[in-house]
Design an enzyme around this catalytic site. Structure first.
Site, PDB file in Angstrom:
ATOM      1  CB  CYS A 117     -11.424  31.324  37.218  1.00  0.00           C
ATOM      2  SG  CYS A 117     -10.489  29.854  37.578  1.00  0.00           S
TER       3      CYS A 117
HETATM    4  C1  UDX Z   1     -10.500  32.089  33.156  1.00  0.00           C
HETATM    5  C2  UDX Z   1      -9.345  32.942  32.616  1.00  0.00           C
HETATM    6  O1  UDX Z   1      -9.556  33.192  31.223  1.00  0.00           O
HETATM    7  C3  UDX Z   1      -8.010  32.230  32.845  1.00  0.00           C
HETATM    8  O2  UDX Z   1      -6.951  33.064  32.423  1.00  0.00           O
HETATM    9  C4  UDX Z   1      -7.859  31.908  34.321  1.00  0.00           C
HETATM   10  O3  UDX Z   1      -6.667  31.164  34.546  1.00  0.00           O
HETATM   11  C5  UDX Z   1      -9.059  31.099  34.814  1.00  0.00           C
HETATM   12  O4  UDX Z   1     -10.262  31.806  34.522  1.00  0.00           O
HETATM   13  P1  UDX Z   1     -11.824  29.932  32.315  1.00  0.00           P
HETATM   14  O5  UDX Z   1     -12.518  29.903  33.634  1.00  0.00           O
HETATM   15  O6  UDX Z   1     -11.348  28.651  31.737  1.00  0.00           O
HETATM   16  O7  UDX Z   1     -10.547  30.896  32.372  1.00  0.00           O
HETATM   17  O8  UDX Z   1     -12.858  30.595  31.299  1.00  0.00           O
HETATM   18  P2  UDX Z   1     -12.821  31.731  30.177  1.00  0.00           P
HETATM   19  O9  UDX Z   1     -12.455  31.161  28.878  1.00  0.00           O
HETATM   20  O10 UDX Z   1     -12.085  32.909  30.648  1.00  0.00           O
HETATM   21  O11 UDX Z   1     -14.384  32.084  30.124  1.00  0.00           O
HETATM   22  C6  UDX Z   1     -15.048  32.543  31.299  1.00  0.00           C
HETATM   23  C7  UDX Z   1     -16.476  32.880  30.978  1.00  0.00           C
HETATM   24  O12 UDX Z   1     -16.558  34.040  30.173  1.00  0.00           O
HETATM   25  C8  UDX Z   1     -17.244  31.792  30.208  1.00  0.00           C
HETATM   26  O13 UDX Z   1     -18.533  31.694  30.750  1.00  0.00           O
HETATM   27  C9  UDX Z   1     -17.273  32.310  28.796  1.00  0.00           C
HETATM   28  O14 UDX Z   1     -18.379  31.851  28.063  1.00  0.00           O
HETATM   29  C10 UDX Z   1     -17.372  33.813  29.041  1.00  0.00           C
HETATM   30  N1  UDX Z   1     -16.859  34.615  27.928  1.00  0.00           N
HETATM   31  C11 UDX Z   1     -15.531  34.575  27.596  1.00  0.00           C
HETATM   32  C12 UDX Z   1     -17.735  35.427  27.212  1.00  0.00           C
HETATM   33  O15 UDX Z   1     -18.946  35.470  27.481  1.00  0.00           O
HETATM   34  N2  UDX Z   1     -17.240  36.181  26.197  1.00  0.00           N
HETATM   35  C13 UDX Z   1     -15.921  36.173  25.863  1.00  0.00           C
HETATM   36  O16 UDX Z   1     -15.549  36.915  24.934  1.00  0.00           O
HETATM   37  C14 UDX Z   1     -15.029  35.351  26.574  1.00  0.00           C
END
Ligand code: UDX
Length: 436
Positions: A267
């Site tokens: 996403c």
């Molecule tokens: C995301 C959005 O959070 C969600 O609201 C939407 O509906 C779909 O996209 P998701 O794809 O499940 O959700 O992943 P998310 O938990 O947001 O993490 C995305 C990426 O960011 C991951 O690679 C994660 O490791 C990274 N991340 C997240 C960080 O590097 N640091 C953080 O503090 C948070």
């Protein structure tokens, strides 16, 4: 009340399972025969905590799973949760959603019910008004707002907490015209999600909210990653203490400030690209969004630089990568930074061994015999000259001096600071911590 859900990916299957487990009369539709056959047996197409349990409960109640679109006939509510994948120019591919709403329109033509159609798929602003609504009206020969309801209902669930987020979303957004259908939708959501704010707005704003949400989260991550790179240059500085402390300021908030190798997944990267493409199309130069994406793309170089600084040429070096999923508690490797890193290291002729608690099958399907697959942390570290922790899986926290004894060279790059509290007998680098 009869409910139909079209598209059984993370969003659709989580929604279907949660509603079915509460005893709702619900049918989940997908075009993929094999996927449907497995779901009917209680087998989820992907790993998601709690999903299997709820699916089984639902299957024991009124849940039906099928490839037969006509089963949505006589539904009161139809959710559209099909994917909108990325095109090479960054814009979204909407053929699946077009085909789904075309089929809905055909069924509506001879339907006695006046259903509410809720679009959960992520679409750029204007898509409802300019594409989806005209298709349904043309196919059904009926009028939106009069004969059926059409509502933008963006989804904010995160993988790995999809069930919790489906049961307890932080908000419900309903975009569309103020008709009796909107009132019914508001009643439906206030019953299943009591005490959760419901925001009612128009289609375009609802569509924009989804992109605003994800691009803000991406901005927080790139912000903290850039600061983490600065911290890394200051001996003794620690990005986690910085993040924790600024997070105490309520204007900032503590979530999404975990520095790492960059954001991945199906996403955030896709939505950033789509918003940048959209902004350019409407004549806005998205300088901040471009910088967020650029910072994210560069983060992987930080890791490669650290490896090369210590190992020199990487040709034929033995490197272990721990974690290939895009984050913990999922087997999803779509747009995973770890997968990108593997590709880049393979180009440098590195001998790679990988281990992930859940994502091995998906990783194998990409790299086949090009890399080695370990079945445990210790197996993955045998003779290794460098361990790179890419994902914060809980079980990686157990790594200690005993586990790394098996390495040929005790050199660790910890992109998530999983081991930063331990004093390991090793050459240890953590992203975001300045080596004293
Ligand atoms: C995301 C959005 O959070 C969600 O609201 C939407 O509906 C779909 O996209 P998701 O794809 O499940 O959700 O992943 P998310 O938990 O947001 O993490 C995305 C990426 O960011 C991951 O690679 C994660 O490791 C990274 N991340 C997240 C960080 O590097 N640091 C953080 O503090 C948070």
């Amino acid at each position: 009340m009869k409910i139909g859900v079209i598209g059984l990916g993370f969003v659709g299957l989580s929604l279907t399972s949660v509603l079915a487990s509460k005893g709702k009369d619900i049918v989940g539709i997908d075009v993929d025969d094999e996927k449907c056959a497995n779901i009917k047996k209680g087998i989820s197409p992907f790993f998601e905590p709690e999903l299997k349990k709820l699916l089984k409960i639902g299957l024991g109640k009124k849940l039906k799973i099928s490839t037969d679109f006509s089963l949505i006939k006589n539904s009161d509510i139809i959710f559209v949760t099909v994917g909108t994948p990325q095109r090479s120019n960054g814009s979204i591919e909407i053929s699946m959603i077009k085909s789904a709403v075309k089929d809905i329109g055909k069924i509506l033509k001879n339907d006695k019910k006046n259903p509410i159609i809720l679009i959960k798929s992520t679409v750029t602003p204007g898509t409802m008004q300019e594409i989806i609504l005209p298709i349904i009206e043309k196919e059904s020969r009926k009028k939106a707002g009069k004969d059926f309801g059409l509502i933008s209902n963006p989804e904010f669930l995160q993988e790995s907490t999809a069930i919790r987020d489906t049961k307890f979303p932080h908000v419900v957004v309903l975009g569309g015209y103020q008709t009796r259908y909107m009132k019914k939708a508001e009643k439906f959501f206030s019953e299943i999600h009591p005490n959760i704010p419901i925001v009612i707005t128009n289609h375009q704003t609802a569509e924009m909210i989804k992109y605003a949400n994800n691009s803000f989260l991406a901005t927080k991550i790139s912000f903290i990653n850039q600061l983490s790179n600065i911290c890394q240059k200051i001996p003794g500085a620690n990005i986690d203490d910085v993040a924790k402390t600024i997070g105490l300021d309520p204007r900032i908030g503590k979530l999404f400030l975990n520095a790492g190798p960059g954001y991945g997944g199906s996403c955030l990267p896709k939505d950033m690209k789509a918003l940048i493409n959209f902004a350019n199309r409407v004549g806005i130069n998205p300088t901040l969004l471009n910088a967020v994406e650029h910072t994210n793309n560069k983060q992987i170089q930080n890791i490669i630089h650290l490896i090369e600084k210590t190992l020199g040429s990487l040709k034929n070096k033995h490197i272990t990568i721990l974690g290939t999923a895009f984050k913990p508690d999922t087997d999803d490797i779509r747009d995973s930074i770890s997968i990108e890193l593997i590709k880049k290291l393979l180009a440098k002729k590195v001998t790679l061994t990988v281990y992930d608690p859940k994502a091995m099958k998906n990783t194998k399907s990409i790299f086949k015999e090009k890399i080695r697959y370990a079945d445990s942390i210790s197996h993955s570290l045998k003779n290794s000259q460098c361990m790179i922790i890419m994902v914060h899986w809980k079980q990686f926290e157990k790594i200690n001096d005993n586990s790394i004894n098996i390495m040929k060279r005790k050199f660790i790059i910890d992109c998530r600071r999983v081991l930063s509290g331990k004093k390991l007998n090793s050459n240890y680098y953590a992203i975001g911590i300045g080596k004293a």
